[in-house]
Structure formats: structure tokens, C-alpha cells
Scaffold this active site. Structure first.
Site, PDB file in Angstrom:
ATOM      1  N   TYR A   1      30.473  54.499  13.161  1.00 16.58           N
ATOM      2  CA  TYR A   1      29.225  54.395  12.148  1.00 16.58           C
ATOM      3  C   TYR A   1      30.384  55.143  10.695  1.00 16.58           C
ATOM      4  O   TYR A   1      29.427  54.682   9.844  1.00 16.58           O
ATOM      5  CB  TYR A   1      28.763  56.279  12.585  1.00 16.58           C
ATOM      6  CG  TYR A   1      27.584  56.134  13.139  1.00 16.58           C
ATOM      7  CD1 TYR A   1      27.907  55.555  14.746  1.00 16.58           C
ATOM      8  CD2 TYR A   1      26.690  56.403  12.528  1.00 16.58           C
ATOM      9  CE1 TYR A   1      26.140  55.141  15.850  1.00 16.58           C
ATOM     10  CE2 TYR A   1      25.285  56.708  13.857  1.00 16.58           C
ATOM     11  CZ  TYR A   1      24.513  55.731  15.138  1.00 16.58           C
ATOM     12  OH  TYR A   1      24.605  55.846  16.223  1.00 16.58           O
TER      13      TYR A   1
ATOM     14  N   LYS B   1      35.081  53.739  26.659  1.00 16.93           N
ATOM     15  CA  LYS B   1      35.946  52.239  27.176  1.00 16.93           C
ATOM     16  C   LYS B   1      37.140  52.546  27.255  1.00 16.93           C
ATOM     17  O   LYS B   1      37.749  51.370  26.649  1.00 16.93           O
ATOM     18  CB  LYS B   1      35.142  51.541  26.458  1.00 16.93           C
ATOM     19  CG  LYS B   1      34.499  50.480  26.759  1.00 16.93           C
ATOM     20  CD  LYS B   1      33.653  50.123  28.259  1.00 16.93           C
ATOM     21  CE  LYS B   1      34.169  48.691  28.342  1.00 16.93           C
ATOM     22  NZ  LYS B   1      33.372  48.328  29.891  1.00 16.93           N
TER      23      LYS B   1
ATOM     24  N   ASP C   1      30.204  52.572  30.743  1.00 23.68           N
ATOM     25  CA  ASP C   1      28.558  51.382  30.962  1.00 23.68           C
ATOM     26  C   ASP C   1      28.439  51.695  32.033  1.00 23.68           C
ATOM     27  O   ASP C   1      27.405  52.325  33.061  1.00 23.68           O
ATOM     28  CB  ASP C   1      29.281  49.762  31.514  1.00 23.68           C
ATOM     29  CG  ASP C   1      30.851  49.815  31.673  1.00 23.68           C
ATOM     30  OD1 ASP C   1      31.695  50.911  31.685  1.00 23.68           O
ATOM     31  OD2 ASP C   1      31.162  49.175  31.953  1.00 23.68           O
TER      32      ASP C   1
ATOM     33  N   ASP D   1      24.968  58.435  20.897  1.00 27.27           N
ATOM     34  CA  ASP D   1      23.584  58.046  20.146  1.00 27.27           C
ATOM     35  C   ASP D   1      22.944  57.563  21.514  1.00 27.27           C
ATOM     36  O   ASP D   1      21.395  57.488  22.062  1.00 27.27           O
ATOM     37  CB  ASP D   1      24.497  57.281  19.004  1.00 27.27           C
ATOM     38  CG  ASP D   1      22.491  56.769  18.497  1.00 27.27           C
ATOM     39  OD1 ASP D   1      21.186  57.393  18.670  1.00 27.27           O
ATOM     40  OD2 ASP D   1      22.490  55.353  18.695  1.00 27.27           O
TER      41      ASP D   1
ATOM     42  N   ASP E   1      19.773  59.422  24.147  1.00 28.08           N
ATOM     43  CA  ASP E   1      18.098  58.377  24.232  1.00 28.08           C
ATOM     44  C   ASP E   1      18.097  58.321  25.467  1.00 28.08           C
ATOM     45  O   ASP E   1      16.862  58.817  26.202  1.00 28.08           O
ATOM     46  CB  ASP E   1      18.339  56.995  23.365  1.00 28.08           C
ATOM     47  CG  ASP E   1      17.776  56.950  22.300  1.00 28.08           C
ATOM     48  OD1 ASP E   1      18.098  58.088  21.146  1.00 28.08           O
ATOM     49  OD2 ASP E   1      16.684  56.265  21.522  1.00 28.08           O
TER      50      ASP E   1
HETATM   51  C1  IPM Z   1      20.085  59.526  16.070  1.00 32.78           C
HETATM   52  C2  IPM Z   1      19.714  58.718  15.665  1.00 32.78           C
HETATM   53  C3  IPM Z   1      20.479  58.061  14.213  1.00 32.78           C
HETATM   54  C4  IPM Z   1      22.067  57.728  15.025  1.00 32.78           C
HETATM   55  C5  IPM Z   1      20.011  57.348  13.409  1.00 32.78           C
HETATM   56  C6  IPM Z   1      18.582  57.861  12.428  1.00 32.78           C
HETATM   57  C7  IPM Z   1      21.090  57.096  12.010  1.00 32.78           C
HETATM   58  O1  IPM Z   1      19.333  57.411  16.001  1.00 32.78           O
HETATM   59  O2  IPM Z   1      20.114  61.026  15.664  1.00 32.78           O
HETATM   60  O3  IPM Z   1      20.608  59.478  17.115  1.00 32.78           O
HETATM   61  O4  IPM Z   1      21.999  56.572  15.218  1.00 32.78           O
HETATM   62  O5  IPM Z   1      22.871  59.333  14.727  1.00 32.78           O
HETATM   63 MN    MN Z   2      19.847  58.044  17.676  1.00 33.05          MN
END
Ligand code: IPM
Ligand code: MN
Length: 356
Positions: A142, A188, A220, A244, A248
């Protein structure tokens, strides 16, 4: 009377409506506890760009740095997607995390028994899941240099220093000591040099925590294991981009991304936000789920203000509200006794909090 200054950043889309409900619940929870929260609002994201031409105005950075904690809604939306990268709401958030130095992003995932059916994964696989993702937040691909987009090629760079790995590993091991004492470090290392350094460094930190069981997993495989058998995980320690993606994925275990909070700590001031985005498609309709932000407010009380008792009250109230069948629209099909609007959900949680 204890008094804390909270910087409030509502942001875009559903941000304002969910943050308002979290504040309602915070106030109910602090009442009678001799705690006073003073809120100061700041702009960030698309709304800040529209008002000032900058997604992260200096005033927001300064105000946030002076506060005791930051409560954050969500930012972004299609409207700002075509802007140059540095003007986009997401860039504002990344710069904000970096300015604050909040290198540790904590993302718990649990399942509420009443919502076991809400997930697309089988209930028997989910029952009892209680995992905690510790994601490195201010390094990795990032932020790595060099980065550039040219006509026919573009590149980013994944960089971690040993010190960056060490300090996030310490957070993971400390978290594990308060939980089931297991850390699974995800990397990884079969492909990336960065991951080899990651693994070595995590092994070194582990020496200071002999009680914690450390395992390593390729990212993975971890993505697959999270769906196959999520109960195997206690603390998952990982870098910025892997965290990240995996967080999710982990959020779907709980049935709705509208339930999960996060804390970003380790820097000057802690930042507390739901893991979901700004959902512009449903903004203003009164159907968004404020629970992730309410739970983020509870994490704020615990991790930034040290007010564990009040945090527990909020978490208990949310569990009881779900047990009693109150649902926002995203969860309407799963055991709803009453489908509530965003504001109604906030008010019910606040009522329950007051009764605890
Ligand atoms: C999160 C979001 C952010 C990230 C984005 C909005 C930059 O997806 O907080 O997980 O990738 O960190
Ligand atoms: Mn995110």
C-alpha cells in the site's frame, strides 16, 4: 467525572447515518458511569474534497491528533472514482492512517447464534467461530516505493522492514495472550522475499511468548481454510494487503458485513471504523445497519479509553437486541421479529444499554 474528546468523521454515503446511531448508543452507555464524551466533527473523504478540494484537510489531521480517539464512518463513492489517485477519498484515508501511525488494524469476527443462517456458509461450520485478524496497516504494498503508473506498464512495491514486522507481531502475540493463545501468521513465503523476512521475524518474536502456539500459513491456503474450517483460527497475523482481503472474506462468516467493527491502533490516536464501505446505493434510505459502527464505538471505549466496562455493556446490548429478533433490512430474512430502520436500531440498542 472523566471527560474524553472524540473526533468524529462521518464521511460519505451511509457514514453520517451510522455514526449518528453509534453516538446515540455511546451516550446511553456512558450515562450514569461518570464519563462524558465531547464530540468534534471533521470532514474527510468525498465530502471533504467537495468542500475544500482535499479529501484529507489539514484541519482534520490536526483535530484528530489532539483528540483521545477517532470515531469514523465510511468514505468514498462512484462520484469521486474518476479523480486522480491522490485526490480520491481512499487516498485520504490511507494518508490519515499513516499520519496517525496506526500500524495495527484489529478486526474481530464472531458469529451470533441467532444469525447462523444468515451466512452463505453452513451453520455447523460456523458455530462458535471467534477469530481476530491483526492486519499491518501502514506498510507493505500500500505504501511501498517506488510506485508508478505509466502508459504501458505500472508497478507497486511490497516492502517491510524488520521493525515493522516485529511491532505488528508483538500486537498479535499480546492479543493472543488475552484469547486462546494461538497465532497463525499468514504470508506468501514460498514466493516473496518480504514474506521470508516476515516469517523469520515472527519466529523471533514468538520466543518471547512461549505460551502462544505459533503456526504459519500461505495466504492462498488461508483463504481456503477460512471457508473450510474457520473455527481453527484464533489470531490471524498478516500484512496489509493480505489482511485487507482476508478480513473481508472473514466478515462473511458473521452473515453481514454490516456487523463487523475494526480498531486501528499503535499510533498517536486510535481510529475506530466499521470494516464496510460507504454503500452510496443505500445511503439516506434508513436501511443501513449501524451495528458495525456501534461495535467499533465499543472497541474505541476498550482500546483507546480503557473503559472496558462500558464497552462490554454495548457488546452485550447488541447481542441481546439480535437475540430478541430486531434486524435491519440486510438481515430481515434471518429470524426477524421486527425489521427496523437505521435510527430505530440505534434507539433500541441505546434502550438495551440503559437497562444493563
Ligand atoms: C479497508 C478498506 C481500505 C483498505 C480502502 C478503502 C483504502 O478496504 O479499510 O479495508 O484497503 O485498507
Ligand atoms: Mn478492505
Amino acid at each position: 467525572m472523566k471527560s474524553y474528546n472524540i473526533a468524529v468523521i462521518k464521511g460519505d454515503g451511509i457514514g453520517p447515518e451510522i455514526v449518528d446511531e453509534a453516538i446515540k448508543v455511546l451516550d446511553a452507555a456512558c450515562k450514569g458511569e461518570d464519563i462524558e464524551l465531547n464530540y468534534e466533527e471533521y470532514l474527510m473523504g468525498g465530502c471533504a474534497y467537495d468542500a475544500t478540494g482535499n479529501p484529507l484537510p489539514q484541519e482534520t489531521i490536526d483535530g484528530a491528533k489532539k483528540s483521545d480517539a477517532i470515531l469514523f464512518g465510511a468514505i468514498g463513492g462512484e462520484k469521486w472514482d474518476t479523480l486522480d489517485r491522490h485526490l480520491r477519498p481512499e487516498s485520504g484515508l490511507l494518508r490519515f492512517r499513516s499520519e496517525l501511525g496506526v500500524f495495527a488494524n484489529l478486526r474481530p469476527t464472531n458469529v451470533f447464534d441467532e444469525l447462523l443462517d444468515a451466512s452463505t456458509i453452513k451453520p455447523e461450520v460456523l458455530k462458535g467461530v471467534d477469530l481476530f485478524v491483526v492486519r499491518e496497516l501502514t506498510g507493505g504494498i500500500y505504501f511501498g516505493q517506488p510506485r508508478e503508473k505509466l502508459e504501458d506498464m505500472a508497478y507497486n512495491t511490497m516492502v517491510y522492514t524488520k521493525e515493522e514486522i516485529r511491532r505488528i507481531a508483538v500486537v498479535a502475540f499480546e492479543s493472543a495472550m488475552k484469547r486462546r493463545k494461538e497465532v497463525c501468521s499468514v504470508d506468501k513465503a514460498n514466493v516473496l522475499e518480504v514474506s521470508q523476512l516476515w516469517r523469520e521475524t515472527v519466529e523471533e518474536v514468538a520466543l518471547d511468548y512461549p505460551e502462544v502456539k505459533l503456526s504459519h500459513m500461505y495466504v492462498d491456503n488461508c483463504a481456503m481454510q477460512l471457508v473450510r474450517n474457520p473455527r481453527q483460527f484464533d489470531v490471524i497475523l498478516t500484512g496489509n494487503i493480505f489482511g485487507d482481503i482476508l478480513s473481508d472474506e472473514a466478515s462473511m462468516i458473521s452473515g453481514s458485513i454490516g456487523l463487523l467493527p475494526s480498531a486501528s491502533v499503535g499510533g498517536l490516536v486510535g481510529l475506530f471504523e466499521p470494516i464496510h464501505g460507504s454503500a452510496p446505493d443505500i445511503a439516506g434510505q434508513g436501511i443501513s445497519n449501524p451495528i458495525a459502527t456501534v461495535m467499533s464505538a465499543a472497541m474505541m471505549l476498550r482500546f483507546a479509553l480503557g473503559e472496558d466496562k462500558v464497552a462490554n455493556k454495548i457488546e452485550k446490548a447488541v447481542a441481546n437486541v439480535l437475540r430478541d429478533g430486531y434486524r435491519t433490512k440486510d438481515l430481515a430474512e434471518y429470524g426477524a421479529k421486527e425489521v427496523c430502520s437505521t435510527t430505530k436500531m440505534g434507539s433500541i440498542i441505546a434502550d438495551y444499554v440503559a437497562k444493563i
